[in-house]
Design a protein around this motif. Structure first.
Motif, PDB file in Angstrom:
ATOM      1  N   VAL A 182       0.748  -1.114   0.022  1.00  0.00           N
ATOM      2  CA  VAL A 182       0.012  -0.002  -0.098  1.00  0.00           C
ATOM      3  C   VAL A 182       0.795   1.044   0.087  1.00  0.00           C
ATOM      4  CG1 VAL A 182      -1.684   1.386   1.272  1.00  0.00           C
ATOM      5  CG2 VAL A 182      -2.150  -0.963   0.961  1.00  0.00           C
ATOM      6  N   ASN A 183       1.979   1.341   0.860  1.00  0.00           N
ATOM      7  CA  ASN A 183       2.800   2.427   0.799  1.00  0.00           C
ATOM      8  C   ASN A 183       3.451   2.702  -0.543  1.00  0.00           C
ATOM      9  OD1 ASN A 183       2.269   2.911   3.481  1.00  0.00           O
ATOM     10  ND2 ASN A 183       4.045   1.800   4.511  1.00  0.00           N
ATOM     11  N   GLU A 184       3.650   1.605  -1.135  1.00  0.00           N
ATOM     12  CA  GLU A 184       4.651   1.754  -2.620  1.00  0.00           C
ATOM     13  C   GLU A 184       3.491   2.260  -3.397  1.00  0.00           C
ATOM     14  OE1 GLU A 184       6.098  -1.900  -4.893  1.00  0.00           O
ATOM     15  OE2 GLU A 184       7.365  -1.765  -3.330  1.00  0.00           O
ATOM     16  N   ALA A 185       2.095   1.920  -3.407  1.00  0.00           N
ATOM     17  CA  ALA A 185       1.268   2.570  -4.229  1.00  0.00           C
ATOM     18  C   ALA A 185       0.878   3.938  -4.001  1.00  0.00           C
ATOM     19  CB  ALA A 185       0.086   1.618  -4.208  1.00  0.00           C
ATOM     20  N   LYS A 186       1.038   4.299  -2.786  1.00  0.00           N
ATOM     21  CA  LYS A 186       0.829   5.535  -2.620  1.00  0.00           C
ATOM     22  C   LYS A 186       2.008   6.447  -2.769  1.00  0.00           C
ATOM     23  CE  LYS A 186      -2.495   5.061   1.254  1.00  0.00           C
ATOM     24  NZ  LYS A 186      -2.771   5.480   2.922  1.00  0.00           N
ATOM     25  N   ASN A 187       3.090   6.069  -2.583  1.00  0.00           N
ATOM     26  CA  ASN A 187       4.323   6.862  -2.735  1.00  0.00           C
ATOM     27  C   ASN A 187       4.336   7.002  -4.274  1.00  0.00           C
ATOM     28  OD1 ASN A 187       6.837   7.762  -2.940  1.00  0.00           O
ATOM     29  ND2 ASN A 187       8.108   6.045  -2.964  1.00  0.00           N
ATOM     30  N   LEU A 188       3.922   5.946  -5.266  1.00  0.00           N
ATOM     31  CA  LEU A 188       4.062   6.096  -6.772  1.00  0.00           C
ATOM     32  C   LEU A 188       3.069   7.521  -7.049  1.00  0.00           C
ATOM     33  CD1 LEU A 188       4.204   2.537  -7.978  1.00  0.00           C
ATOM     34  CD2 LEU A 188       6.035   4.586  -8.289  1.00  0.00           C
ATOM     35  N   ARG A 189       1.536   7.123  -6.478  1.00  0.00           N
ATOM     36  CA  ARG A 189       0.662   8.219  -6.720  1.00  0.00           C
ATOM     37  C   ARG A 189       1.110   9.735  -6.365  1.00  0.00           C
ATOM     38  NH1 ARG A 189      -4.126   9.277  -2.845  1.00  0.00           N
ATOM     39  NH2 ARG A 189      -2.676  10.545  -2.292  1.00  0.00           N
ATOM     40  N   ASN A 190       1.811   9.868  -5.310  1.00  0.00           N
ATOM     41  CA  ASN A 190       2.441  11.237  -4.735  1.00  0.00           C
ATOM     42  C   ASN A 190       3.411  11.527  -5.653  1.00  0.00           C
ATOM     43  OD1 ASN A 190       0.532  11.059  -2.576  1.00  0.00           O
ATOM     44  ND2 ASN A 190       2.057  10.451  -1.129  1.00  0.00           N
ATOM     45  N   LYS A 209       3.080  15.124  -7.603  1.00  0.00           N
ATOM     46  CA  LYS A 209       4.047  16.169  -7.491  1.00  0.00           C
ATOM     47  C   LYS A 209       4.875  16.340  -9.016  1.00  0.00           C
ATOM     48  CE  LYS A 209       5.961  15.290  -3.028  1.00  0.00           C
ATOM     49  NZ  LYS A 209       6.796  14.980  -2.105  1.00  0.00           N
ATOM     50  N   SER A 210       5.160  15.326  -9.479  1.00  0.00           N
ATOM     51  CA  SER A 210       5.974  15.717 -10.931  1.00  0.00           C
ATOM     52  C   SER A 210       5.010  16.555 -11.822  1.00  0.00           C
ATOM     53  CB  SER A 210       6.229  14.335 -11.399  1.00  0.00           C
ATOM     54  OG  SER A 210       6.834  14.665 -12.837  1.00  0.00           O
ATOM     55  N   ALA A 211       3.815  16.216 -11.839  1.00  0.00           N
ATOM     56  CA  ALA A 211       2.772  16.860 -12.578  1.00  0.00           C
ATOM     57  C   ALA A 211       2.594  18.374 -12.145  1.00  0.00           C
ATOM     58  CB  ALA A 211       1.189  16.221 -12.719  1.00  0.00           C
ATOM     59  N   LEU A 212       2.711  18.562 -10.852  1.00  0.00           N
ATOM     60  CA  LEU A 212       2.387  19.889 -10.129  1.00  0.00           C
ATOM     61  C   LEU A 212       3.770  20.701 -10.616  1.00  0.00           C
ATOM     62  CD1 LEU A 212       1.170  21.741  -8.266  1.00  0.00           C
ATOM     63  CD2 LEU A 212       2.668  20.730  -6.513  1.00  0.00           C
ATOM     64  N   LEU A 230       0.577  18.641  -0.768  1.00  0.00           N
ATOM     65  CA  LEU A 230       1.072  20.121  -0.128  1.00  0.00           C
ATOM     66  C   LEU A 230       0.057  20.454   0.898  1.00  0.00           C
ATOM     67  CD1 LEU A 230       1.415  22.565  -3.827  1.00  0.00           C
ATOM     68  CD2 LEU A 230       3.273  21.398  -2.097  1.00  0.00           C
ATOM     69  N   HIS A 231       0.762  21.363   1.712  1.00  0.00           N
ATOM     70  CA  HIS A 231       0.098  22.051   2.800  1.00  0.00           C
ATOM     71  C   HIS A 231      -0.348  23.281   2.121  1.00  0.00           C
ATOM     72  CE1 HIS A 231      -0.255  24.348   6.231  1.00  0.00           C
ATOM     73  NE2 HIS A 231      -0.199  23.148   7.135  1.00  0.00           N
ATOM     74  N   LYS A 232      -1.697  23.565   2.920  1.00  0.00           N
ATOM     75  CA  LYS A 232      -2.507  24.624   2.256  1.00  0.00           C
ATOM     76  C   LYS A 232      -1.762  25.762   2.078  1.00  0.00           C
ATOM     77  CE  LYS A 232      -4.996  25.766   6.605  1.00  0.00           C
ATOM     78  NZ  LYS A 232      -6.068  26.228   7.147  1.00  0.00           N
ATOM     79  N   ASN A 233      -0.864  26.244   3.362  1.00  0.00           N
ATOM     80  CA  ASN A 233      -0.239  27.554   3.208  1.00  0.00           C
ATOM     81  C   ASN A 233       0.909  27.680   2.102  1.00  0.00           C
ATOM     82  OD1 ASN A 233      -1.659  28.353   5.193  1.00  0.00           O
ATOM     83  ND2 ASN A 233      -0.149  27.898   6.935  1.00  0.00           N
ATOM     84  N   CYS A 234       1.398  26.493   1.865  1.00  0.00           N
ATOM     85  CA  CYS A 234       2.303  26.499   0.799  1.00  0.00           C
ATOM     86  C   CYS A 234       1.614  26.703  -0.672  1.00  0.00           C
ATOM     87  CB  CYS A 234       3.220  25.017   0.779  1.00  0.00           C
ATOM     88  SG  CYS A 234       4.216  24.848  -0.531  1.00  0.00           S
ATOM     89  N   ALA A 235       0.614  26.019  -0.682  1.00  0.00           N
ATOM     90  CA  ALA A 235      -0.049  26.228  -1.978  1.00  0.00           C
ATOM     91  C   ALA A 235      -0.818  27.570  -2.118  1.00  0.00           C
ATOM     92  CB  ALA A 235      -1.407  25.251  -1.766  1.00  0.00           C
ATOM     93  N   ALA A 236      -1.112  28.263  -0.901  1.00  0.00           N
ATOM     94  CA  ALA A 236      -1.521  29.579  -1.234  1.00  0.00           C
ATOM     95  C   ALA A 236      -0.587  30.535  -1.518  1.00  0.00           C
ATOM     96  CB  ALA A 236      -2.105  30.120   0.170  1.00  0.00           C
TER      97      ALA A 236
END
Length: 86
Positions: free
Chosen positions: A13-21, A25-28, A66-72
């Motif tokens: 599960v952690n591996e799958a979440k790591n890939l998704r994140n 992040k890359s697309a961002l 991302l944290h909401k303040n970082c996004a802002a």
């Protein structure tokens, strides 16, 4: 390597979440970079590109990447650059 069944599942599960994140992040990063390039070159579709980048930033916040303040801060920076180039 874990021996217990639940620990094995946690690894998967952690591996799958790591890939998704990593994907999000890359697309961002790519969208922010393309927005900054569009602003730098003063292209005609810069507002649309910045809008897409802001959308990606919001999506990263909802996914917990991302944290909401970082996004802002990132959105504010893009908006300032867009208004300055207009």
């Amino acid at each position: 390597m874990p021996n217990i069944k639940s620990a094995k599942k946690r690894v998967k599960v952690n591996e799958a979440k790591n890939l998704r994140n990593k994907m999000i992040k890359s697309a961002l990063r790519s969208s922010i970079k393309s927005a900054e390039i569009a602003l730098e070159k003063n292209s005609e579709n810069k507002a649309e590109v910045v809008g897409n980048a802001i959308k990606k930033i919001d999506m990263a916040v909802t996914k917990g990447i991302l944290h909401k303040n970082c996004a802002a801060r990132k959105k504010s920076s893009l908006a300032r650059k867009l208004n300055a180039s207009a």
